[in-house]
Design a protein around this motif. Structure first.
Motif, PDB file in Angstrom:
ATOM      1  N   THR A 132       1.418  12.799   0.139  1.00  0.00           N
ATOM      2  CA  THR A 132       0.119  12.672   0.783  1.00  0.00           C
ATOM      3  C   THR A 132      -0.969  13.123  -0.179  1.00  0.00           C
ATOM      4  O   THR A 132      -0.715  13.918  -1.096  1.00  0.00           O
ATOM      5  CB  THR A 132       0.041  13.508   2.088  1.00  0.00           C
ATOM      6  N   GLY A 133      -2.173  12.594   0.023  1.00  0.00           N
ATOM      7  CA  GLY A 133      -3.289  12.972  -0.836  1.00  0.00           C
ATOM      8  C   GLY A 133      -4.603  12.565  -0.207  1.00  0.00           C
ATOM      9  O   GLY A 133      -4.648  11.728   0.705  1.00  0.00           O
ATOM     10  N   TRP A 134      -5.672  13.167  -0.701  1.00  0.00           N
ATOM     11  CA  TRP A 134      -7.014  12.958  -0.173  1.00  0.00           C
ATOM     12  C   TRP A 134      -7.929  12.467  -1.293  1.00  0.00           C
ATOM     13  O   TRP A 134      -7.890  12.992  -2.411  1.00  0.00           O
ATOM     14  CB  TRP A 134      -7.575  14.259   0.394  1.00  0.00           C
ATOM     15  N   CYS A 135      -8.781  11.483  -0.989  1.00  0.00           N
ATOM     16  CA  CYS A 135      -9.745  10.984  -1.970  1.00  0.00           C
ATOM     17  C   CYS A 135      -9.000  10.488  -3.216  1.00  0.00           C
ATOM     18  O   CYS A 135      -8.175   9.584  -3.116  1.00  0.00           O
ATOM     19  CB  CYS A 135     -10.755  12.092  -2.289  1.00  0.00           C
ATOM     20  N   MET A 136      -9.251  11.060  -4.372  1.00  0.00           N
ATOM     21  CA  MET A 136      -8.504  10.698  -5.577  1.00  0.00           C
ATOM     22  C   MET A 136      -7.009  10.836  -5.332  1.00  0.00           C
ATOM     23  O   MET A 136      -6.202   9.991  -5.759  1.00  0.00           O
ATOM     24  CB  MET A 136      -8.923  11.601  -6.739  1.00  0.00           C
ATOM     25  N   GLY A 137      -6.641  11.892  -4.602  1.00  0.00           N
ATOM     26  CA  GLY A 137      -5.230  12.107  -4.292  1.00  0.00           C
ATOM     27  C   GLY A 137      -4.655  11.037  -3.389  1.00  0.00           C
ATOM     28  O   GLY A 137      -3.473  10.703  -3.480  1.00  0.00           O
ATOM     29  N   GLY A 138      -5.485  10.484  -2.508  1.00  0.00           N
ATOM     30  CA  GLY A 138      -5.032   9.392  -1.660  1.00  0.00           C
ATOM     31  C   GLY A 138      -4.754   8.146  -2.482  1.00  0.00           C
ATOM     32  O   GLY A 138      -3.797   7.409  -2.223  1.00  0.00           O
ATOM     33  N   MET A 139      -5.610   7.903  -3.469  1.00  0.00           N
ATOM     34  CA  MET A 139      -5.395   6.775  -4.370  1.00  0.00           C
ATOM     35  C   MET A 139      -4.080   6.939  -5.128  1.00  0.00           C
ATOM     36  O   MET A 139      -3.273   6.006  -5.226  1.00  0.00           O
ATOM     37  CB  MET A 139      -6.571   6.665  -5.350  1.00  0.00           C
ATOM     38  N   TYR A 140      -3.854   8.165  -5.642  1.00  0.00           N
ATOM     39  CA  TYR A 140      -2.621   8.409  -6.390  1.00  0.00           C
ATOM     40  C   TYR A 140      -1.391   8.416  -5.486  1.00  0.00           C
ATOM     41  O   TYR A 140      -0.284   8.080  -5.931  1.00  0.00           O
ATOM     42  CB  TYR A 140      -2.721   9.719  -7.169  1.00  0.00           C
ATOM     43  N   ALA A 141      -1.551   8.767  -4.218  1.00  0.00           N
ATOM     44  CA  ALA A 141      -0.425   8.718  -3.292  1.00  0.00           C
ATOM     45  C   ALA A 141       0.070   7.279  -3.150  1.00  0.00           C
ATOM     46  O   ALA A 141       1.288   7.016  -3.164  1.00  0.00           O
ATOM     47  CB  ALA A 141      -0.829   9.282  -1.930  1.00  0.00           C
ATOM     48  N   LEU A 142      -0.866   6.348  -3.021  1.00  0.00           N
ATOM     49  CA  LEU A 142      -0.492   4.936  -2.900  1.00  0.00           C
ATOM     50  C   LEU A 142       0.034   4.389  -4.222  1.00  0.00           C
ATOM     51  O   LEU A 142       0.964   3.567  -4.242  1.00  0.00           O
ATOM     52  CB  LEU A 142      -1.687   4.123  -2.421  1.00  0.00           C
ATOM     53  N   ALA A 143      -0.538   4.855  -5.338  1.00  0.00           N
ATOM     54  CA  ALA A 143      -0.057   4.422  -6.650  1.00  0.00           C
ATOM     55  C   ALA A 143       1.372   4.919  -6.885  1.00  0.00           C
ATOM     56  O   ALA A 143       2.220   4.186  -7.416  1.00  0.00           O
ATOM     57  CB  ALA A 143      -0.984   4.933  -7.745  1.00  0.00           C
ATOM     58  N   LEU A 144       1.640   6.163  -6.475  1.00  0.00           N
ATOM     59  CA  LEU A 144       2.989   6.696  -6.633  1.00  0.00           C
ATOM     60  C   LEU A 144       3.976   5.928  -5.759  1.00  0.00           C
ATOM     61  O   LEU A 144       5.116   5.679  -6.174  1.00  0.00           O
ATOM     62  CB  LEU A 144       3.017   8.181  -6.267  1.00  0.00           C
ATOM     63  N   ALA A 186       7.946   8.000   2.544  1.00  0.00           N
ATOM     64  CA  ALA A 186       6.718   7.873   3.330  1.00  0.00           C
ATOM     65  C   ALA A 186       5.520   8.258   2.484  1.00  0.00           C
ATOM     66  O   ALA A 186       5.595   9.174   1.673  1.00  0.00           O
ATOM     67  CB  ALA A 186       6.789   8.748   4.581  1.00  0.00           C
ATOM     68  N   ALA A 187       4.402   7.570   2.704  1.00  0.00           N
ATOM     69  CA  ALA A 187       3.168   7.862   1.969  1.00  0.00           C
ATOM     70  C   ALA A 187       1.999   7.901   2.944  1.00  0.00           C
ATOM     71  O   ALA A 187       1.821   6.985   3.750  1.00  0.00           O
ATOM     72  CB  ALA A 187       2.913   6.800   0.896  1.00  0.00           C
ATOM     73  N   VAL A 188       1.214   8.991   2.872  1.00  0.00           N
ATOM     74  CA  VAL A 188       0.032   9.136   3.718  1.00  0.00           C
ATOM     75  C   VAL A 188      -1.194   9.262   2.829  1.00  0.00           C
ATOM     76  O   VAL A 188      -1.278  10.166   1.995  1.00  0.00           O
ATOM     77  CB  VAL A 188       0.136  10.381   4.627  1.00  0.00           C
ATOM     78  N   ALA A 189      -2.136   8.340   2.988  1.00  0.00           N
ATOM     79  CA  ALA A 189      -3.354   8.343   2.169  1.00  0.00           C
ATOM     80  C   ALA A 189      -4.578   8.591   3.039  1.00  0.00           C
ATOM     81  O   ALA A 189      -4.781   7.902   4.037  1.00  0.00           O
ATOM     82  CB  ALA A 189      -3.499   7.015   1.431  1.00  0.00           C
ATOM     83  N   TYR A 190      -5.355   9.586   2.646  1.00  0.00           N
ATOM     84  CA  TYR A 190      -6.644   9.841   3.271  1.00  0.00           C
ATOM     85  C   TYR A 190      -7.735   9.271   2.369  1.00  0.00           C
ATOM     86  O   TYR A 190      -7.928   9.728   1.253  1.00  0.00           O
ATOM     87  CB  TYR A 190      -6.874  11.339   3.428  1.00  0.00           C
ATOM     88  N   TYR A 191      -8.419   8.260   2.857  1.00  0.00           N
ATOM     89  CA  TYR A 191      -9.541   7.607   2.171  1.00  0.00           C
ATOM     90  C   TYR A 191      -9.336   7.466   0.662  1.00  0.00           C
ATOM     91  O   TYR A 191     -10.242   7.728  -0.127  1.00  0.00           O
ATOM     92  CB  TYR A 191     -10.874   8.315   2.473  1.00  0.00           C
ATOM     93  N   GLY A 192      -8.131   7.027   0.287  1.00  0.00           N
ATOM     94  CA  GLY A 192      -7.839   6.771  -1.120  1.00  0.00           C
ATOM     95  C   GLY A 192      -7.943   5.290  -1.428  1.00  0.00           C
ATOM     96  O   GLY A 192      -7.529   4.444  -0.625  1.00  0.00           O
ATOM     97  N   ALA A 193      -8.509   4.953  -2.576  1.00  0.00           N
ATOM     98  CA  ALA A 193      -8.644   3.544  -2.958  1.00  0.00           C
ATOM     99  C   ALA A 193      -7.270   2.887  -3.025  1.00  0.00           C
ATOM    100  O   ALA A 193      -6.392   3.356  -3.753  1.00  0.00           O
ATOM    101  CB  ALA A 193      -9.354   3.437  -4.306  1.00  0.00           C
ATOM    102  N   PRO A 194      -7.054   1.823  -2.270  1.00  0.00           N
ATOM    103  CA  PRO A 194      -5.736   1.195  -2.236  1.00  0.00           C
ATOM    104  C   PRO A 194      -5.530   0.228  -3.402  1.00  0.00           C
ATOM    105  O   PRO A 194      -6.501  -0.299  -3.955  1.00  0.00           O
ATOM    106  CB  PRO A 194      -5.753   0.438  -0.908  1.00  0.00           C
ATOM    107  N   PRO A 195      -4.274  -0.012  -3.773  1.00  0.00           N
ATOM    108  CA  PRO A 195      -4.009  -1.014  -4.806  1.00  0.00           C
ATOM    109  C   PRO A 195      -4.378  -2.406  -4.290  1.00  0.00           C
ATOM    110  O   PRO A 195      -4.288  -2.671  -3.080  1.00  0.00           O
ATOM    111  CB  PRO A 195      -2.500  -0.893  -5.048  1.00  0.00           C
ATOM    112  N   THR A 196      -4.802  -3.254  -5.192  1.00  0.00           N
ATOM    113  CA  THR A 196      -5.172  -4.624  -4.815  1.00  0.00           C
ATOM    114  C   THR A 196      -4.239  -5.659  -5.431  1.00  0.00           C
ATOM    115  O   THR A 196      -4.198  -6.805  -4.973  1.00  0.00           O
ATOM    116  CB  THR A 196      -6.612  -4.933  -5.265  1.00  0.00           C
TER     117      THR A 196
END
Length: 250
Positions: free
Chosen positions: A131-143, A152-162
Motif C-alpha cells: 500500500t502507498g499514498w500519493c507517490m507511494g500509491g503510484m509505486y504501489a501500482l508499479a510494484l 494485493a495492492a492498495v493505492a491512495y491517489y497514486g498515478a496509475p500505469p497507462t
C-alpha cells in the motif's frame, strides 16, 4: 451497561493483535543497503505482510503510524525508506526529493523489501501485499506490475500505469481510493485505469470520493484537504480488502 461495555472493551483488546516490536531493519538492494521501518504483531506467526510506501515527504511519523496500524491488524508491515533517510515537511524539498529518486532504483528497493519480508520465518510468503499514498500509491501500482508474487495492492491517489503491457502484468487484486477533486491523477485517469484492469480480467475495486482532493487521507495535508469521513471509509476499505486477500476473510 457499564459492566457490559467493559467486557466488550476487554474482548476487543484480546481480539486485536498486540505489537511485539518495531525496529529499523536493513536489507540489500543491489549493491546498496536500504533501511526500513518494521512492525511485527505479537506471536510466532506466520503472518500476512504489507510493504508500506511513503508519500513524497519521505518516511515520516505519519507513514510509520500507518505501518503500526497495519501491525495492529495482524500484519508484518515494512515501510521502505526510498529517500535514504531524508525527510521533509516543505513542498519544494519534497518535490526535489521525489524527482531526484530514480524510478528504477525505487522499484529495486521495493522489490528488495518484498524479498526481505518473504525471507522472514514469521511471514506468509504467498500473502504479501503493498500500500502507498500519493507517490507511494503510484509505486504501489508499479510494484504490482513488476512483482507477480504480490497478492494485493492498495493505492491512495497514486498515478496509475497507462501502458497496456504494464497493466496486463498485474497479478495482484487492486483497491484504489481516489478523490473526485484531484487534478493528478484526475478521476478520468482513474476511471480509464479501472476500465483497462477490468478489460484485462483483473480484480479491481476503485472508489472516487466526492469533495475530496489529493492527499485527503492525511491530516497533515498542507493544502487543507484532509477529509475525515473519506479517510475513515478508505481505511475501512483497506482493512477489509487486505483481510479478504491476505488473510482469506470476507
Amino acid at each position: 451497561m457499564k459492566r457490559l461495555s467493559l467486557v466488550g472493551l476487554i474482548l476487543v483488546a484480546l481480539a486485536t493483535p498486540a505489537l511485539a516490536a518495531e525496529q529499523t531493519v536493513s536489507f540489500k538492494s543491489g549493491d546498496e543497503t536500504v533501511d526500513g521501518f518494521l512492525v511485527s504483531p505479537e506471536g510466532k506467526g506466520p503472518f500476512p505482510a504489507v510493504v508500506v510506501i511513503h508519500e513524497w515527504w519521505g518516511l515520516d511519523g505519519w507513514v510509520k503510524d500507518q505501518a503500526r496500524a497495519l501491525g495492529r491488524e495482524g500484519y508484518v508491515a515494512l515501510a521502505v525508506d526510498l529517500y535514504r533517510g531524508k525527510v521533509t515537511n516543505k513542498q519544494e524539498e519534497a518535490h526535489q526529493l521525489m524527482m531526484g529518486t530514480p524510478r528504477d532504483r525505487a522499484l529495486r528497493d521495493l522489490k528488495a523489501g518484498f524479498n526481505y519480508l518473504a525471507s522472514r520465518p514469521d511471514v506468509r510468503k504467498d500473502r504479501i501485499g503493498v500500500t502507498g499514498w500519493c507517490m507511494g500509491g503510484m509505486y504501489a501500482l508499479a510494484l504490482a506490475s513488476e512483482e507477480p508474487r504480490l497478492a494485493a495492492a492498495v493505492a491512495y491517489y497514486g498515478a496509475p500505469p497507462t501502458d497496456a503491457a504494464a497493466i496486463a502484468k498485474i497479478q495482484a487484486s487492486v483497491l484504489g481510493n481516489y478523490g473526485a477533486e484531484d487534478k493528478g491523477p484526475s478521476p478520468e485517469q482513474v476511471k480509464a485505469f479501472e476500465a483497462a484492469l477490468k478489460k484485462a480480467g483483473k480484480t479491481v475495486d476503485i472508489k472516487i470520493y466526492p469533495g475530496a482532493g489529493h492527499a485527503f487521507a492525511n491530516p497533515n495535508n498542507p493544502w487543507g484537504g484532509y477529509r475525515e469521513a473519506a479517510a475513515k471509509d478508505a481505511w475501512s476499505r483497506t482493512v477489509a480488502f487486505f483481510a479478504k486477500h491476505l488473510k482469506g476473510k470476507a
